[in-house]
Design an enzyme around this catalytic site. Structure first.
Site, PDB file in Angstrom:
ATOM      1  N   GLY A  47       0.822  -1.203   0.000  1.00 23.67           N
ATOM      2  CA  GLY A  47       0.000   0.000   0.000  1.00 23.67           C
ATOM      3  C   GLY A  47       0.851   1.244   0.000  1.00 23.67           C
ATOM      4  O   GLY A  47       2.004   1.218   0.430  1.00 23.67           O
ATOM      5  N   GLN A  52       2.963  10.170   1.197  1.00 24.24           N
ATOM      6  CA  GLN A  52       4.299   9.547   1.189  1.00 24.24           C
ATOM      7  C   GLN A  52       5.127   9.963  -0.020  1.00 24.24           C
ATOM      8  O   GLN A  52       6.340   9.783  -0.028  1.00 24.24           O
ATOM      9  CB  GLN A  52       4.186   8.015   1.234  1.00 24.24           C
ATOM     10  CG  GLN A  52       3.772   7.496   2.600  1.00 24.24           C
ATOM     11  CD  GLN A  52       3.595   5.999   2.562  1.00 24.24           C
ATOM     12  OE1 GLN A  52       2.570   5.499   2.090  1.00 24.24           O
ATOM     13  NE2 GLN A  52       4.595   5.274   3.039  1.00 24.24           N
ATOM     14  N   CYS A  89       6.177  -0.434   6.501  1.00 21.93           N
ATOM     15  CA  CYS A  89       5.807   0.811   5.820  1.00 21.93           C
ATOM     16  C   CYS A  89       6.915   1.178   4.850  1.00 21.93           C
ATOM     17  O   CYS A  89       8.091   1.093   5.188  1.00 21.93           O
ATOM     18  CB  CYS A  89       5.640   1.904   6.871  1.00 21.93           C
ATOM     19  SG  CYS A  89       5.198   3.501   6.186  1.00 21.93           S
ATOM     20  N   LEU A  90       6.554   1.580   3.633  1.00 23.32           N
ATOM     21  CA  LEU A  90       7.569   1.934   2.633  1.00 23.32           C
ATOM     22  C   LEU A  90       8.391   3.157   3.061  1.00 23.32           C
ATOM     23  O   LEU A  90       9.496   3.361   2.572  1.00 23.32           O
ATOM     24  CB  LEU A  90       6.919   2.198   1.267  1.00 23.32           C
ATOM     25  CG  LEU A  90       6.368   0.959   0.542  1.00 23.32           C
ATOM     26  CD1 LEU A  90       5.636   1.363  -0.728  1.00 23.32           C
ATOM     27  CD2 LEU A  90       7.481  -0.034   0.213  1.00 23.32           C
ATOM     28  N   HIS A 131      -3.785   1.329   7.787  1.00 21.55           N
ATOM     29  CA  HIS A 131      -2.423   1.888   7.768  1.00 21.55           C
ATOM     30  C   HIS A 131      -2.368   3.104   6.834  1.00 21.55           C
ATOM     31  O   HIS A 131      -1.817   4.143   7.179  1.00 21.55           O
ATOM     32  CB  HIS A 131      -1.450   0.796   7.312  1.00 21.55           C
ATOM     33  CG  HIS A 131      -0.019   1.229   7.205  1.00 21.55           C
ATOM     34  ND1 HIS A 131       0.969   0.731   8.029  1.00 21.55           N
ATOM     35  CD2 HIS A 131       0.597   2.100   6.367  1.00 21.55           C
ATOM     36  CE1 HIS A 131       2.127   1.292   7.698  1.00 21.55           C
ATOM     37  NE2 HIS A 131       1.925   2.129   6.689  1.00 21.55           N
ATOM     38  N   GLU A 132      -2.959   2.950   5.635  1.00 19.73           N
ATOM     39  CA  GLU A 132      -2.887   4.037   4.642  1.00 19.73           C
ATOM     40  C   GLU A 132      -3.760   5.221   5.049  1.00 19.73           C
ATOM     41  O   GLU A 132      -3.376   6.375   4.846  1.00 19.73           O
ATOM     42  CB  GLU A 132      -3.265   3.528   3.248  1.00 19.73           C
ATOM     43  CG  GLU A 132      -2.377   2.386   2.712  1.00 19.73           C
ATOM     44  CD  GLU A 132      -0.880   2.664   2.803  1.00 19.73           C
ATOM     45  OE1 GLU A 132      -0.471   3.842   2.732  1.00 19.73           O
ATOM     46  OE2 GLU A 132      -0.094   1.704   2.978  1.00 19.73           O
ATOM     47  N   HIS A 135      -1.932   7.419   7.307  1.00 23.29           N
ATOM     48  CA  HIS A 135      -1.013   8.343   6.627  1.00 23.29           C
ATOM     49  C   HIS A 135      -1.724   9.637   6.234  1.00 23.29           C
ATOM     50  O   HIS A 135      -1.130  10.712   6.268  1.00 23.29           O
ATOM     51  CB  HIS A 135      -0.444   7.697   5.356  1.00 23.29           C
ATOM     52  CG  HIS A 135       0.767   6.837   5.599  1.00 23.29           C
ATOM     53  ND1 HIS A 135       1.920   7.323   6.167  1.00 23.29           N
ATOM     54  CD2 HIS A 135       0.996   5.521   5.342  1.00 23.29           C
ATOM     55  CE1 HIS A 135       2.815   6.332   6.249  1.00 23.29           C
ATOM     56  NE2 HIS A 135       2.278   5.232   5.767  1.00 23.29           N
TER      57      HIS A 135
HETATM   58 ZN    ZN Z   1       3.100   3.413   5.555  1.00 21.12          ZN
END
Ligand code: ZN
Length: 260
Positions: A47, A52, A89-90, A131-132, A135
């Site tokens: 995701g 981000q 997380c990226l 999670h997204e 953000h």
């Molecule tokens: Zn993340």
């Protein structure tokens, strides 16, 4: 046209900003969606949210292996149950942490045409949507952990062996998350080993150098210095460095051969 964007890494004020709702379903939105999809795919992530990549709009893309889905202005309207599972997380690729999330959520969102869609999500999909959406509100996954819990998880991670992680390998939707975790652990171990032999190498050449200097002034000492023992110590250090280096090299080759 591929347009992979740079993903913000680590604690950054931009990841703490709230995103505004999308009101125009226009070409600018289409371009943002394309960029997010390309970036998610290039990073083999599950995701990704617009903030981000530095765009503070309520847009997320998710791919749990059934093609990429986009959610615009997503809002959780109901949630059920609690499950504690690993996620990463990226923006923090070195951390995989066990976070508690709802087992099932109902979400209202817009599609890329601006139509309202209603999604029922469970388990991994529910986890990633949560999670997204976090953000979009400037919330990061470790914010859900107490400082104590975060610290003990980080410590625990660095001591988990390959055998332990492999015993969890039953096929499940969270396999993807686990493999990310395993990679993170392996990387942490490699880094720790590299650090130790870097320090040892420094010690070794410093010892050799200081012995050379001392030897010149040997005649000034009232007692004899055990040069042999000191020389043996540098030999032992060099041997240890070589042994650890072989271990690091062999692990990094297993790494690449295991890549899917
Ligand atoms: Zn993340």
């Amino acid at each position: 046209m591929m347009s992979v964007q740079q993903i913000l890494q680590g604690e950054s004020p931009e990841l703490r900003q709230s995103s505004s709702p999308v009101t125009e379903f226009d070409q600018e939105l289409d371009e943002l969606l394309e960029n997010l999809k390309d970036t998610l795919q290039a990073n083999r992530g599950l995701g990704l949210s617009a903030p981000q990549v530095g765009v503070h709009k309520q847009v997320v893309v998710i791919d749990i292996g059934q093609g990429i889905e986009a959610f615009i202005n997503p809002k959780i309207i109901a949630s059920f149950g609690q499950v504690s599972e690993y996620e990463s997380c990226l923006s923090f690729p070195d951390y995989t942490l066990k976070v508690s999330r709802p087992q099932r959520i109902t979400v209202d969102a817009h599609d890329d045409q601006g139509h309202l869609v209603h999604i029922d999500a469970t388990d991994l999909l529910a986890r990633i949507i949560c999670h997204e959406i976090d953000h979009l509100n400037g919330v990061l996954f470790f914010d859900h952990l107490s400082e104590e819990d975060l610290y003990s998880q980080l410590l625990e991670n660095s001591f988990v062996t390959d055998a332990e992680t492999e015993s969890h390998d039953a096929p499940s939707p969270s396999d993807a998350v686990r493999s990310v975790k395993q990679e993170a652990i392996q990387k942490a171990v490699q880094e720790e080993l590299q650090l130790s032999i870097d320090m040892l190498s420094e010690l070794s050449w410093k010892l050799v150098l200081s012995l050379e200097i001392l030897k010149d002034y040997e005649h000034l000492f009232s007692q004899t210095v055990d040069w042999d023992a000191l020389r043996k110590a540098t030999d032992t250090m060099d041997q240890t460095i070589a042994t650890v280096q072989v271990c690091i090299d062999s692990n990094s080759t297993t790494d690449s051969s295991e890549e899917r």
